[in-house]
Design a protein around this motif. Sequence first.
Motif, mmCIF file in Angstrom:
data_model
loop_
_atom_site.group_PDB
_atom_site.id
_atom_site.type_symbol
_atom_site.label_atom_id
_atom_site.label_comp_id
_atom_site.label_asym_id
_atom_site.label_seq_id
_atom_site.Cartn_x
_atom_site.Cartn_y
_atom_site.Cartn_z
ATOM 1 N N ARG A 153 -9.028 1.331 -6.594
ATOM 2 C CA ARG A 153 -8.917 1.211 -8.053
ATOM 3 C C ARG A 153 -10.128 1.816 -8.735
ATOM 4 N NH1 ARG A 153 -4.475 0.602 -6.223
ATOM 5 N NH2 ARG A 153 -3.358 -1.386 -6.230
ATOM 6 N N GLU A 184 0.835 -1.201 0.000
ATOM 7 C CA GLU A 184 0.000 0.000 0.000
ATOM 8 C C GLU A 184 0.872 1.253 0.000
ATOM 9 O OE1 GLU A 184 -3.383 0.177 0.194
ATOM 10 O OE2 GLU A 184 -3.607 2.308 0.639
ATOM 11 N N GLN A 196 2.495 2.843 -3.055
ATOM 12 C CA GLN A 196 1.614 3.474 -4.019
ATOM 13 C C GLN A 196 1.462 4.970 -3.779
ATOM 14 O OE1 GLN A 196 -2.073 1.227 -4.799
ATOM 15 N NE2 GLN A 196 -1.052 -0.518 -3.824
ATOM 16 N N ALA A 223 -7.633 6.193 -0.784
ATOM 17 C CA ALA A 223 -6.641 6.917 -1.572
ATOM 18 C C ALA A 223 -6.101 6.071 -2.715
ATOM 19 C CB ALA A 223 -5.493 7.384 -0.674
ATOM 20 N N THR A 224 -5.957 4.787 -2.447
ATOM 21 C CA THR A 224 -5.379 3.933 -3.488
ATOM 22 C C THR A 224 -6.423 3.011 -4.101
ATOM 23 O OG1 THR A 224 -4.744 2.414 -1.735
ATOM 24 C CG2 THR A 224 -3.063 3.943 -2.527
ATOM 25 N N THR A 271 -7.417 -2.016 -0.379
ATOM 26 C CA THR A 271 -6.751 -0.712 -0.403
ATOM 27 C C THR A 271 -7.626 0.350 0.272
ATOM 28 O OG1 THR A 271 -7.723 -0.382 -2.563
ATOM 29 C CG2 THR A 271 -5.484 -1.216 -2.506
#
Lengths: 797, 160
Positions: free
Chosen positions: B8, A98, A101, B5-6, B2
């Motif tokens: 998909r 994580e 990223q 923020a991350t 996730t």
Amino acid sequence: MTMTDATSIEQERALDAASKVVKAEAFEMKRSLDKGKRMDALKHASAMLAELKSSLLTPKYYYRLYVDVIQELNHLESFLKDELEKELKQETIAELYEQVQYAQSIIPRMYLMITMGVIYMKLFPKMKSELLNDLVEMTRGVQHPLRGLFLRHYLLGVSKSLLPDLPEDAQLAIPGSGTVRDSIDFIKLNFSEMNKLWVRMQHQGPSREKEKRERERMELRILVGTNLVRLAELQTLTQDVYVTEVLPSILEQVVSCRDPISQEYLMDCVIQVFADEFHLATLNEFLASCKELAQEVHIKNVLIALIERISTYVSHPDTPGISEDIRLFEIFSSQAEGLIQSRSDMPPEDIVSLHVTLVSLAVRCYRDKLEYANTVFASLANNLQDKNVDNVEQYSAVGKELLRVLRIPVDEYKDALRVALLTDYARAMAPLNYRGRCTAASYILQDMIQMDTPLKTEEDVDAICLLIDCLLTDQPDQPADTPETEEFTDEQDLVASMVHLVQVDDKDAQFLLLNGLRKRFGAGGKWRIRQTLPPIIFSLYQLILAYPAPEGDDSARDAKLKKMFMCVMGTIGALVNSGELSQLPYNLYLEGAIVANRVSFEEKAVVVYELLSKALSVLEDEIADSRERLSALAVVTNTLIKIDCLPNDNWEPLASQVILAGAKMFKKPDQVRALCSSSYLYWKGRVDGSAEPMRDGGRVCDVLKKAVKIASQCMEPLVQQQLLIHLLNHYMHLYEDGCDKITPEILNELISRTRDASVQIEPSQEADNIEKHLQHTLQYIREAREKHADLAEHLQI
Amino acid sequence: MTSTATQRIPSKRQTLDEAYAPPANFLEIEVVNPITHGVGKMRYTDYEIRMRTNLPVFKQKESNVRRRYSDFEWLRGELERDSKIVVPGLPGKSFKRQLPFRSDDGIFEEEFIENRRKGLEQFINKVAGHPLAQNERSLHIFLQETYIDRNYVPGKIRSA
């Protein structure tokens, strides 16, 4: 300094600067790792990876930077993996995955994500299915062609050992660890994205740099091809899935991209990496796609690669037979023909190359179906005729390919007669120029000689002669100086060797074949027959000698033998008249006389006489050089001595003719020597009816006396001395052989003459040698006294 | 797995055409072939403007026109007035060279023409590549019409 030098210096400088940064950051990264400061390590890794954002480097130089960076990344990966393996807590690695990223720049972000992802999958295989998909999707963030290609290449590289290879319906021990389905989807997506980026490179940059771009693209082709290799390496990729899904999707990408560089490379790649059985199952689809490729693609190369591959597979001994449904030959030959028709600007050498492959296929995979191979030759001849291809030089591009295609059946069948069954083969030879055709024909002959291919029937002979026609007779396009060339001599040697391949058990049939061959060779003109007719004559002699012995009164046999001798005489005559030779036919006549002498048949004496008199005519008319005449006379003397079947009426004139010829020689010393050798005729000669040689001492002495007289007329003292010593030796020899007409007086006279003369001769090197000869002779005679009482009594020495 | 923020974002699949079509960002303009027309005092030099593009906003994908320096000045003026961009400068007008009693040929000197040509090429490439300039009719007239109609109606072009 050229443009490229200037650019490469700039490139080296840029690469150098980037490498320095990479080294420095990698060093810091490792230090942080050792200290256990993971976040710092990742920051430094990120800074290192930022160098891969460069737009300054061309592919060659970018690759070098890439290699350095990857090496450091591998270190990072193995270090962290070892560390995390110790505690093996999923939260830790999930958190790392994580955190990377959040990197600000996409290039470092993606590389680190892949690296962490790989560690994650290695430690927790249940995440494979999910993560492989995530990674291949997320890499879409980099759309720059060069950087994107290398990023995806990295992804493909580090995931190699992780790609699941279990059947789709397998019961998974670890749920989520994926099957071959995940691998196929992963690679398919990666491949299509990489091809897209690769094709996009074509449009980057100014149009005047098009060639440079194309070269750079070629340097990168293996990056795209690796995807296909990876697909082919999947063990559980079934033929069914390949046929229904994998190949169609690959072909879809290839055809849609409409880019010649990509198309040509990828089609070839598909042929090379996937299994032969897969290709056999998808022939029609593959070939259909070939038709849709861009005009600039060299389809010929693709087609040839495919046919080659399949030919090798099918003709391999371990391959199980292919089903009759797959009509390989028909499919490929119609494809090739279609291609030739559609590309009107196809150069002739390419047309021939296609036929090379087709012939190879027909000959290797369909050995028994001669009509397949023949069809190819027919189509080749037609195609070349349509394009007006003519007078092809054998070392030109077309010539080389043409010779290749002609050699294939010769090499594979190892039986020139089988090649001769291909009725259109000769037509395919026609476009070559004279030298080319001769080379092709020689190749066939060489094969026949090596394989010892026997010619047993007239049809065999006719068939081969049709193939090698250019070697047998003068051709309209033959260069004027041909008979003087080395190649000509070698080729005629090969043609001559053909004679020995005529091997029939039945002697009459053998004669028929030899006669037929002789007629063919006879049409070759002066220079050819000199080499090709002599073996025929020798074969005929062999045949005559091997002819079965007569049983009782066999007039048919006699007639046959006479006919054979007629054939021989005619052939030798041709050598004299058309071939304009002298020595060779002379010897052949004499050989013939000896052969005739050994065989028993009715008109033997007639034939022998005829042959001998013909020989003497040749001697008389054609052999002018005195040295040649001298040795020729010696030969005919020896021959006549061997002959024992002539009646006296025939023998006498021949012998006198020989003696006369000797006496008529131009130079006196030659006359003496000739008479000396031919004097043996009356000593050792034998006529029909008598069991013993005639040993006519009287006539021998007459001849020798004449010789002595002539020797005495020689004015030069040295020469005369030499001759007299020669005569002395002769007399001695005959005396010892029992010639009673030679008396010691004769010997005495010669001895005294030579002795007297030797004193008067002026000393010189030559005189010394002659003196030595005399002394040896005299010594011999002295010692002979012990064996002959007569000598001992009367000799004055 | 996730955080937001991350997370998909689902994205549309590209069609094959979209994937492989040549990108519509190709624009090349060359200023070449300077020719001096006329004689004596009534001379002037013009240049060939060769354009190749696949941008959808331009009607013709290939065009070839001849323009002189004053045409460039006209274009610059139009763009300064109508578009919101900061228009780059032109190569100098060079009054000194236009004065009489020079030992060389003044503004018809080869070296001068070559330098001017380079400057004009840089100018037009910069301008034509700017999306806001691409919207102005004056640019299209300049690049693709054989004759410039000074009485045209200024306005914006909407891309197809």
